[in-house]
Design a protein around this motif. Sequence first.
Motif, PDB file in Angstrom:
ATOM      1  N   HIS A 182      -1.544   1.115   1.102  1.00  0.00           N
ATOM      2  CA  HIS A 182      -1.615  -0.201   0.474  1.00  0.00           C
ATOM      3  C   HIS A 182      -1.983  -1.258   1.517  1.00  0.00           C
ATOM      4  O   HIS A 182      -1.436  -1.248   2.626  1.00  0.00           O
ATOM      5  N   PRO A 269      -3.951   0.374  -7.476  1.00  0.00           N
ATOM      6  CA  PRO A 269      -2.496   0.231  -7.466  1.00  0.00           C
ATOM      7  C   PRO A 269      -1.745   1.540  -7.687  1.00  0.00           C
ATOM      8  O   PRO A 269      -0.553   1.628  -7.382  1.00  0.00           O
ATOM      9  N   LYS A 273       0.090   3.002  -3.290  1.00  0.00           N
ATOM     10  CA  LYS A 273       1.371   2.366  -3.583  1.00  0.00           C
ATOM     11  C   LYS A 273       2.072   1.903  -2.317  1.00  0.00           C
ATOM     12  O   LYS A 273       2.084   2.608  -1.308  1.00  0.00           O
TER      13      LYS A 273
END
Length: 275
Positions: A182, A269, A273
């Motif tokens: 992420h 997304p 994560k």
Amino acid sequence: MPELPEVETIVGELIENQLVGDTISKMSFSFSKVLQNISEQDLHKKLTHAKILNIYRRGKWIVFVFKGFILGFHLRMTGKLWIQNQIKDFHKHERAKFFLGSKRVLVFEDQRKFGRIHYSEEKDPFPKLGMEPFSMTFNAKTLKALFSKSKRTLKAFLLDQTKIAGLGNIYVDEALFASKLHPQEIVNRLTLKETERLVLAIQEVLKTGIENNGTTLGNHRSNYASAKGKGGSNQNRLKVFRKDGKPCLVCGSLIVKIRVATRGTHFCPNCQKIK
């Protein structure tokens, strides 16, 4: 902004076109503020009849080596460095021209005037630049040690040219997707295994970018083009950059765009994560 693959492509084409060994017969500027560390008058004295000994890339800099000094070209947002095979008048966005002994012209073009030409006589003309992504020092162990001292987000850290030289918005987004990390992850939380995955992903997306002669995001004159005036094709290989609202090629979730470190940032997304 041209990043490592685009700059590497330009350097390769300049060498391929046999600029190494050529000489500078004269030069002309339409925007002298493009120069760093030297005046236009002093550069004329240094550069006239000087021979190009080498051309290489350092980070996002295109570096021309002369006896006793270098000239580094940074393209910033809209810069181009290309070869003109015949003498022409200045186009309105051309900031500097270097007339070669071979009767060709090296043209520095920059629509937004952010680009710079850097003069240096130092052994290391860019001491603040970080590791090169294809260097021996760029490995998981070294990167993990840098991560352990920082609380920055991963995206912000990777964009920092004092840490890793040559990465920019496009290839950082692509590398983070490839490594399933992420962009807002805090770097000191990454494990060694995750860092290893990131190192391999960075090198892979950069290698792909070079193989495809860089990324050209549109047809406007301000978009990236190589020294031969050709656009790249890596835009056809991008997985997340500017793909917001489109399905992820891995899981089908919609790609999201947010702002991280003031930059538009694209990620999946589901695949990327945060911890």
